[in-house]
Design an enzyme around this catalytic site. Structure first.
Site, PDB file in Angstrom:
ATOM      1  N   ASP A   1       0.797  -1.244   0.000  1.00  0.00           N
ATOM      2  CA  ASP A   1       0.000   0.000   0.000  1.00  0.00           C
ATOM      3  C   ASP A   1       0.826   1.288   0.000  1.00  0.00           C
ATOM      4  OD1 ASP A   1      -2.507  -0.961  -0.298  1.00  0.00           O
ATOM      5  OD2 ASP A   1      -3.009  -0.990   1.846  1.00  0.00           O
TER       6      ASP A   1
ATOM      7  N   LYS B   1       3.426   1.185  -4.892  1.00  0.00           N
ATOM      8  CA  LYS B   1       4.301   0.608  -5.914  1.00  0.00           C
ATOM      9  C   LYS B   1       3.593   0.504  -7.269  1.00  0.00           C
ATOM     10  CE  LYS B   1       4.824  -3.056  -3.330  1.00  0.00           C
ATOM     11  NZ  LYS B   1       4.142  -2.567  -2.098  1.00  0.00           N
ATOM     12  N   THR B   2       2.359   0.003  -7.238  1.00  0.00           N
ATOM     13  CA  THR B   2       1.642  -0.181  -8.501  1.00  0.00           C
ATOM     14  C   THR B   2       1.223   1.170  -9.088  1.00  0.00           C
ATOM     15  OG1 THR B   2       0.887  -2.329  -7.706  1.00  0.00           O
ATOM     16  CG2 THR B   2      -0.293  -1.407  -9.585  1.00  0.00           C
TER      17      THR B   2
ATOM     18  N   HIS C   1       3.289  -9.219  -0.806  1.00  0.00           N
ATOM     19  CA  HIS C   1       4.579  -9.357  -0.153  1.00  0.00           C
ATOM     20  C   HIS C   1       5.233 -10.706  -0.490  1.00  0.00           C
ATOM     21  CE1 HIS C   1       7.661  -9.073   2.857  1.00  0.00           C
ATOM     22  NE2 HIS C   1       7.185 -10.095   3.527  1.00  0.00           N
TER      23      HIS C   1
HETATM   24  P1  GDP Z   1       1.108  -1.028  -3.525  1.00  0.00           P
HETATM   25  O1  GDP Z   1       0.467  -2.033  -2.627  1.00  0.00           O
HETATM   26  O2  GDP Z   1       2.445  -0.603  -2.969  1.00  0.00           O
HETATM   27  O3  GDP Z   1       1.177  -1.435  -4.948  1.00  0.00           O
HETATM   28  O4  GDP Z   1       0.196   0.308  -3.436  1.00  0.00           O
HETATM   29  P2  GDP Z   1      -0.866   0.879  -4.470  1.00  0.00           P
HETATM   30  O5  GDP Z   1      -0.182   1.485  -5.655  1.00  0.00           O
HETATM   31  O6  GDP Z   1      -1.898  -0.140  -4.739  1.00  0.00           O
HETATM   32  O7  GDP Z   1      -1.466   2.092  -3.614  1.00  0.00           O
HETATM   33  C1  GDP Z   1      -2.118   1.865  -2.385  1.00  0.00           C
HETATM   34  C2  GDP Z   1      -3.095   2.989  -2.132  1.00  0.00           C
HETATM   35  O8  GDP Z   1      -2.397   4.201  -1.974  1.00  0.00           O
HETATM   36  C3  GDP Z   1      -4.089   3.199  -3.267  1.00  0.00           C
HETATM   37  O9  GDP Z   1      -5.340   3.492  -2.739  1.00  0.00           O
HETATM   38  C4  GDP Z   1      -3.495   4.384  -4.007  1.00  0.00           C
HETATM   39  O10 GDP Z   1      -4.485   5.144  -4.684  1.00  0.00           O
HETATM   40  C5  GDP Z   1      -2.908   5.188  -2.872  1.00  0.00           C
HETATM   41  N1  GDP Z   1      -1.792   6.021  -3.316  1.00  0.00           N
HETATM   42  C6  GDP Z   1      -0.751   5.652  -4.070  1.00  0.00           C
HETATM   43  N2  GDP Z   1       0.082   6.691  -4.287  1.00  0.00           N
HETATM   44  C7  GDP Z   1      -0.451   7.739  -3.644  1.00  0.00           C
HETATM   45  C8  GDP Z   1      -0.067   9.117  -3.509  1.00  0.00           C
HETATM   46  O11 GDP Z   1       0.960   9.552  -3.989  1.00  0.00           O
HETATM   47  N3  GDP Z   1      -0.889   9.912  -2.759  1.00  0.00           N
HETATM   48  C9  GDP Z   1      -2.016   9.447  -2.177  1.00  0.00           C
HETATM   49  N4  GDP Z   1      -2.759  10.305  -1.484  1.00  0.00           N
HETATM   50  N5  GDP Z   1      -2.422   8.160  -2.305  1.00  0.00           N
HETATM   51  C10 GDP Z   1      -1.646   7.332  -3.015  1.00  0.00           C
HETATM   52 MG    MG Z   2       0.662  -3.234  -5.846  1.00  0.00          MG
END
Ligand code: GDP
Ligand code: MG
Length: 393
Positions: A21, A24-25, A84
């Site tokens: 979260d 990354k994606t 993970h």
């Molecule tokens: P991952 O699990 O690392 O791949 O994370 P995701 O890309 O799925 O992002 C997790 C959550 O964080 C999602 O709801 C995204 O919309 C939110 N998110 C990602 N980047 C940002 C950002 O720069 N700002 C904010 N406010 N939310 C973000």
């Molecule tokens: Mg992801």
């Protein structure tokens, strides 16, 4: 979805790692969006990346998406994993050999357990260069970001990276993905790609270290002697070089009587070339597939090392029972296999689906390189995948 690649452009493998979260994606999608706007890439949406296909890598099921893009300087293949455990498996099995990693850390949380775990694994599997992206800066004050940066630089030092020179970029992947052109949005992605272009070197074939030829096959040329066949992994080999045949407890001195490429005799050959080497004073029976021909004195055989290992779950084709010390099975790496014993920390056991640091002892001494990947099989089924982390004396 292929971005056209011209022959002269260099290629580099990267990937996003970091806590769940942290973005990354979102960042992966944002990179493709911004690079599309720059005219180099094709946009790949968050949904397409997140719908990660299942891969079968050495018997391990990994969910991973590979996205391609390019900058003015290079072409990239980028790996993003949904969970993970997919990262753990991807990294430990060497499935997508990253030349460099993008550590994503959310400014809202700072470094978290999975940030540390991925960074530790990155170091252990030999990823030399890291770039950090502090994400979600739209949600916090600047001094919070400053603190996260200080912490990240300390963490990098703790894990053996250079906390001073490693580029740390701040931004908001989400804003960039939404088309925001500000410093936090698009500009942060452009800075990130510039840092990746500059800080992660293009992998090159090593032609300066002493040569290594993993032997795939061998045959006899009547009246001349034994020829070993393989693809030169490293270095330059020359006629009359002093060499050594290593593996399966054997250490035999020899020298290079002739080198052949496509049935033609050549004075020397370079890493990446497929060749045959006529070796002096070696009987065919003494050569076994999986041995290495090395520059004499440059390598040694060893049979004991520390390893980072992952045991597959039952549904991945792995064991149903945990592993404890004195676990004995067949060990497969490169073109060879041999009996091995796995020892875990005293009193511990490893459940299927877990990863751990273990000590592995091979029945015979082989040439082992740190970072070399392997699998362990029971009855021809892969039950574990791992990487040689540290050779023990
Ligand atoms: P991952 O699990 O690392 O791949 O994370 P995701 O890309 O799925 O992002 C997790 C959550 O964080 C999602 O709801 C995204 O919309 C939110 N998110 C990602 N980047 C940002 C950002 O720069 N700002 C904010 N406010 N939310 C973000
Ligand atoms: Mg992801």
């Amino acid at each position: 979805k292929t971005v056209p690649v011209s022959d002269d452009i260099k290629h580099c493998n990267v990937g996003t790692i970091g806590h769940i979260d942290h973005g990354k994606t979102t960042l992966t999608a944002a990179i493709t969006k911004v690079l599309e706007e720059e005219g180099y890439s094709r946009f790949v949406s968050y949904e397409e990346i997140d719908r990660a296909p299942e891969e079968k890598a050495r018997g391990v099921t990994i969910n991973a998406t590979h996205v391609q893009y390019r900058t003015k300087m290079r072409h990239y293949a980028h790996t993003d994993c949904p969970g993970h455990s997919d990262y753990i498996k991807n990294m430990i099995s060497g499935a997508s050999q990253m030349d460099g990693a993008i550590v994503v850390v959310a400014a809202t949380d700072g470094q978290m357990p999975q940030t540390r775990e991925h960074l530790l694994l990155a170091k252990q599997i030999g990823i030399k260069n890291i770039v950090v992206f502090i994400n979600k800066v739209d949600l916090v004050d600047e001094d919070v970001v400053d603190l996260v940066e200080i912490e990240m630089r300390e963490l990098l030092n703790d894990f053996g990276y250079d906390g001073i020179v490693t580029p740390i970029i701040r931004g908001s992947a989400k804003l960039a993905l939404q088309g925001d052109n500000s410093e936090m949005g698009k500009k942060s992605i452009i800075s990130l790609m510039k840092a990746i272009d500059e800080h992660i070197p293009t992998p090159t074939r090593d032609t300066t270290s002493p040569f290594i030829l993993p032997i795939d096959d061998a045959f006899t040329v009547p009246g001349r002697g034994t020829v070993v066949i393989g693809t030169l992994e490293r270095g330059v080999i020359k006629k009359n070089d002093e060499a050594e045949l290593l593996g399966f407890n054997v250490k035999k001195s020899t020298s290079v009587a002739d080198i052949q490429i496509f049935k033609k005799s050549v004075p020397s050959a370079e890493a990446g070339e497929n060749l045959g080497v006529l070796v002096r004073g070696v009987r065919l029976q003494a050569v076994e597939r999986g041995m290495l021909l090395c520059a004499r004195g440059s390598m040694d055989i060893s049979n004991c090392f520390e390893s980072e290992i992952y045991f597959l779950t039952k549904s991945e084709g792995g064991r149903s029972k945990p592993v404890t010390s004195k676990y004995i099975q067949q060990f497969f790496s490169k073109t060879w296999n041999i009996l091995c014993r796995v020892d875990v920390k005293e009193g511990e056991m490893i459940m299927p689906g877990e990863h751990a640091r273990v000590i592995i002892t091979l029945l015979r001494g082989m040439v082992l390189l740190e970072g070399q990947s392997f699998t362990i099989r029971e009855n021809n089924q892969t039950v574990a995948t791992g990487i040689v982390a540290k050779i023990l004396p």
